[in-house]
Design an enzyme around this catalytic site. Structure first.
Site, PDB file in Angstrom:
ATOM      1  N   HIS A  21       0.863  -1.187   0.000  1.00 15.82           N
ATOM      2  CA  HIS A  21       0.000   0.000   0.000  1.00 15.82           C
ATOM      3  C   HIS A  21       0.896   1.232   0.000  1.00 15.82           C
ATOM      4  CE1 HIS A  21      -3.692   2.336   0.868  1.00 15.82           C
ATOM      5  NE2 HIS A  21      -2.833   3.144   1.479  1.00 15.82           N
ATOM      6  N   CYS A  22       0.728   2.064  -1.016  1.00 15.44           N
ATOM      7  CA  CYS A  22       1.601   3.231  -1.174  1.00 15.44           C
ATOM      8  C   CYS A  22       0.818   4.505  -0.880  1.00 15.44           C
ATOM      9  CB  CYS A  22       2.175   3.276  -2.584  1.00 15.44           C
ATOM     10  SG  CYS A  22       3.320   4.658  -2.841  1.00 15.44           S
TER      11      CYS A  22
END
Length: 360
Positions: free
Chosen positions: A197-198
């Site tokens: 998850h960025c």
């Protein structure tokens, strides 16, 4: 007598006819009608923690503050470069510098928005019927349970290129996750080929947007190096004419650009190099952090997804067909059966065929 009898018969008939005419004229107000619920699209009732825009066409994570910071940093740094450095460089060196910078900037923004606004590969959750069927399969496989019985872990095993891979059960989505999928705790979704998850792109990075994420950080590395190099070139050329301090006074924005690029270039270039390594070995960030596969195929825990060739692995990650989205987020939710609302103004006098016509 005859006249009285005649009047006694006529009056009730007129009253009955009047009542019938009155009932039919007020049927639109007195008959029961249904509550028409507004038809919703599936993105409006999506169970995950996501934000949707443009009627479900854009899908992002719930926390998007860092994403807007990314956009502002790129826009401000590039804008200062084009406004204060490019005119001098174009007139004293070559007009190709602002042209190349503009192409890089457009490509960076395009890849960023594509990675941020796309469905990363969210897996749909099981319906109640599907979840109940999976529970029955698990109970059948585990056998009868007695007192003190402890059920085994909910996993299944599949064979991929000679390597046994475990499929874990997701208690939130009520499914056995396919290989390489994982549940994102921030978005509350199972994502196919989950990488990470960025927050910088405001989305999960998975099977459907990984190539755009990689091209974004790779092109951003080139843009950062490009701006950093030519801003220094600009300052050096000016300082040769008017002196270093005068050059800084003539172009104060160059100082800000150098500072931003200097502190960001290391992390961006390092991240690009790390993901280049992952693509060349056909791994994900999640698998590399967990140490799921060994780097040597000769060991027992080799990577079953690697093609054994660097070019083939890169082509599979960047040039393969883009899978379709598995969640029909713009589809319509099937409405419930409408229920009639009871009315009190003479509804008993309405015929049954009129009630049916209103319900249909």
């Amino acid at each position: 007598m005859t006249g009285n009898m005649h009047l006694g018969v006529e009056e009730p008939i007129r009253e009955c006819q009047y009542n019938q005419i009155c009932t039919h004229n007020s049927s639109t107000m007195d008959t029961p009608h249904t509550k028409k619920k507004k038809i919703k699209r599936k993105w409006q009732v999506f169970p995950g923690r996501n934000k949707f825009y443009c009627n479900g066409r854009i899908m992002m994570a719930k926390q998007t503050g860092v994403f807007y910071l990314t956009v502002v940093l790129i826009l401000v740094t590039s804008g200062l470069f084009f406004a204060f450095d490019c005119p001098f460089l174009a007139s004293n060196l070559t007009p190709a510098i602002p042209a190349i910078g503009g192409v890089l900037f457009i490509f960076v923004m395009g890849m960023l928005l594509r990675a941020s606004f796309s469905d990363p590969g969210v897996l749909p959750r099981a319906t109640p019927e599907e979840a109940a069927d999976i529970e029955r399969q698990i109970d059948t496989a585990n056998g009868p349970s007695g007192p003190g019985y402890r059920p085994p872990p909910r996993t299944r095993e599949v064979l991929i290129n000679g390597q046994t891979v475990k499929l874990k059960y997701c208690f939130t989505c009520k499914i056995f996750r396919p290989p390489r999928a994982s549940h994102c705790s921030l978005c509350d979704n199972c994502v196919e080929r989950f990488d990470h998850h960025c927050p910088w792109v405001g989305n999960c990075v998975g099977r459907r947007n990984y190539r755009f994420f990689y091209l974004f950080i790779l092109s951003l590395s080139l843009l950062t190096i490009f701006i950093f190099a030519f801003v220094i070139t600009h300052v050096i050329l000016r300082s040769n004419r008017t002196g270093f301090l005068s050059a800084l006074k003539d172009s104060p924005a160059s100082v800000l650009e150098v500072v931003v690029c200097f502190f960001s270039i290391w992390s961006i270039v390092g991240l690009s190099g790390f993901h280049t390594y992952l693509i060349s070995s056909n791994q994900t960030t999640n698998e590399d952090i967990k140490g799921s596969w060994s780097s040597k195929r000769g060991k027992g825990n080799y990577n079953p997804y690697s093609y054994g060739n660097l070019i083939t692995n890169c082509c599979a990650a960047l040039c393969g067909p883009l899978p379709p989205s598995l969640i029909d987020r713009r589809g319509f939710v099937q409405p419930d059966t409408p229920q009639p609302v009871a009315q009190t103004n003479g509804t008993g006098a309405c015929p049954s065929n009129q009630v049916q016509s209103h319900m249909t």
